[in-house]
Scaffold this active site. Structure first.
Site, mmCIF file in Angstrom:
data_model
loop_
_atom_site.group_PDB
_atom_site.id
_atom_site.type_symbol
_atom_site.label_atom_id
_atom_site.label_comp_id
_atom_site.label_asym_id
_atom_site.label_seq_id
_atom_site.Cartn_x
_atom_site.Cartn_y
_atom_site.Cartn_z
ATOM 1 N N ASP A 23 -133.083 124.971 -14.699
ATOM 2 C CA ASP A 23 -133.352 126.221 -13.986
ATOM 3 C C ASP A 23 -134.749 126.733 -14.321
ATOM 4 O O ASP A 23 -135.002 127.159 -15.451
ATOM 5 C CB ASP A 23 -132.303 127.264 -14.369
ATOM 6 C CG ASP A 23 -132.568 128.618 -13.739
ATOM 7 O OD1 ASP A 23 -133.104 128.657 -12.614
ATOM 8 O OD2 ASP A 23 -132.254 129.641 -14.378
ATOM 9 N N ASP A 61 -137.686 129.671 -8.181
ATOM 10 C CA ASP A 61 -136.392 129.716 -8.855
ATOM 11 C C ASP A 61 -135.476 128.602 -8.373
ATOM 12 O O ASP A 61 -134.936 128.673 -7.276
ATOM 13 C CB ASP A 61 -135.758 131.087 -8.585
ATOM 14 C CG ASP A 61 -134.429 131.256 -9.272
ATOM 15 O OD1 ASP A 61 -134.125 130.477 -10.196
ATOM 16 O OD2 ASP A 61 -133.679 132.168 -8.885
#
Length: 470
Positions: free
Chosen positions: A339, A102
């Site tokens: 992201d 992440d």
């Protein structure tokens, strides 16, 4: 996926744990294991990913509050819930667990057993207690009592403030007298799709030939809607790249399959460089990271990798996206981030509408199917069942520094059952309520499929090129 720590209502008292006991690293990335969504219901799958992408976007926009040179590679896997996972090993002897990779958050945590928790202490959150639970039996937890290198982090340890994103006062934040050794207060982390809470540990991280002692990791004793632990690759002090002192890291994301059956994986490569170097990787296009000038007012934004997106074209026609959504404004809102924890790219409504309208204007060969849009949550969608070959206008992104990329059509349209194709960009107000503030655009991993992406941290730039990920 960005995370923010907050104080809990009660302090956790913990028993003394067991004894305690640069480089480039490549690690395989995978999709974390989770309950498989029925393959036949592809509409439901896409709708689920739309909702999780929107939830993730809302959170990112408004978060709750040197060794010798080595290279290590780890496998990276794709999963049905829309993320990619990597296996990491912690403890002595090592325990291997799956983590979501992440780049939108900075904390590394794993699901953890709670046998060592003090019976006088408990977790609580301002939300309903029903939303919190012990680590799911489907997720393999870390067992601290089986590791000789596990130890609780003290509240006077500077790393305690890393996980809480603020300074910690032992007496104030740990008021229960039974708290042993003034341990770092429990943390609570909020993500767009759920929460997790636990205590901070100092542990040994093992990456192939590299061992990193005293690594700050969250030991989560409960989680809500989290399919695996999370390895934060964002810009904070607690992130995996920061704690390892990485000069750069890179990955290549396999195509989404929306299931957990595939054994195929690509690679996550971690490079720790001892010497400064501005050398570029061959064939990569680079764009500099952009600094948000107002992150001090919203510390969570400092975790994000902002990019300078100058313009967008569809079929060669310029899409008139308001500039305030492409670049951070004086209030810290707006701008574009990348992201890996978001599936479908998010765009603020004022940016999404001109993009959607341009596709609708140019696509004349296929009938628009609004009834499918209502089911899935993506739009626009087109019926392509009668087409022998499918052709859509090119989507091209132009970045600061002269880098531009034409996305493959499968990176911005999802094909469902061979009958329907939908634009894989989400926005507020379509499948959820509108929220103001935060990034104006979040580039998700669906748009990164089969691209080699390099985060050059030392030189503050992102490199990329199209490549078949294996």
């Amino acid at each position: 996926m960005v995370s923010v720590s907050s104080s809990l209502l009660y302090c956790l008292s913990l028993l003394s744990l067991f004894p305690i006991i640069s480089s480039s690293i490549t690690i395989p990335l995978q999709h974390p294991q989770t309950n498989q969504i029925p393959f036949q219901d592809q509409y439901q799958k896409l709708n689920h990913l739309v909702n999780t992408s929107l939830a993730r976007a809302r959170h990112l926009k408004n978060p709750q509050t040197t060794p010798a040179t080595t290279t290590t590679t780890a496998p990276l896997f794709s999963h049905s819930y829309g993320g990619y996972s990597v296996s990491l090993s912690f403890g002595t002897p090592p325990q291997t667990l799956s983590f979501i990779m992440d780049t939108g958050s900075d904390i590394v945590w794993f699901p953890c057993t709670s046998h060592y928790l003090c019976k006088h202490c408990s977790f609580s959150s301002s939300s309903s207690s029903s939303s919190s639970s012990s680590p799911s039996s489907r997720i393999q937890p870390f067992i601290p009592k089986e590791s000789s290198s596990s130890k609780l982090l003290g509240c006077k340890n500077p790393k305690c403030s890393w996980i809480h994103h603020s300074s910690i006062t032992c007496d104030q934040d740990c008021s229960i007298k039974s708290c042993l050794n003034q341990t770092c207060p429990p943390y609570m982390i909020f993500y767009g799709s759920g929460t997790t809470g636990g205590v901070a540990l100092s542990e040994t991280l093992h990456l192939h030939s590299l061992s990193k002692p005293n690594f700050l990791v969250g030991c989560s004793v409960f989680s809500s809607h989290q399919p695996a632990g999370i390895a934060g690759f964002g810009r904070g002090l607690s992130s995996l790249p920061s704690q390892l002192g990485l000069g750069k890291f890179s990955y290549c994301l396999l195509s989404h399959r929306f299931d957990d059956d595939t054994k195929k994986s690509s690679s996550l490569v971690l490079d720790i460089e001892q010497l400064d170097s501005d050398k570029k990787t061959n064939a990569l296009l680079y764009t500099p990271f952009v600094k948000n000038p107002k992150v001090a007012n919203k510390s969570s934004f400092s975790v994000y990798y902002y990019l300078g997106l100058r313009r967008i074209t569809v079929g060669g026609h310029h899409v008139k996206v308001p500039y305030k959504y492409l670049s951070p404004g004086e209030d810290g809102n707006g701008g574009v981030i990348i992201d890996s924890g978001t599936t479908f790219t998010f765009m603020a409504r004022e940016a999404f509408e001109p993009l959607s309208d341009e596709f609708i204007r140019q696509i004349k060969d296929y009938r628009r199917v609004k009834e499918i849009e209502d089911v899935i949550g993506l739009r626009p969608c087109f019926n392509v069942s009668d087409a022998k070959t499918v052709s859509f206008p090119e989507l091209r992104l132009y970045f600061k520094g002269g880098a531009d990329v034409a996305l493959p059509v499968e990176n911005y349209f999802a094909f469902v059952g061979g009958e329907v194709a939908c634009l894989t960009v989400v926005t507020d107000g379509v499948a959820g309520p509108e929220r103001m503030g935060g990034p104006g655009m979040i580039l998700g991993n669906f748009q990164m499929q089969n691209f080699y992406v390099e985060y050059d941290l030392r030189n503050e730039r992102l490199g990329f090129k199209q490549e078949k990920c294996k």
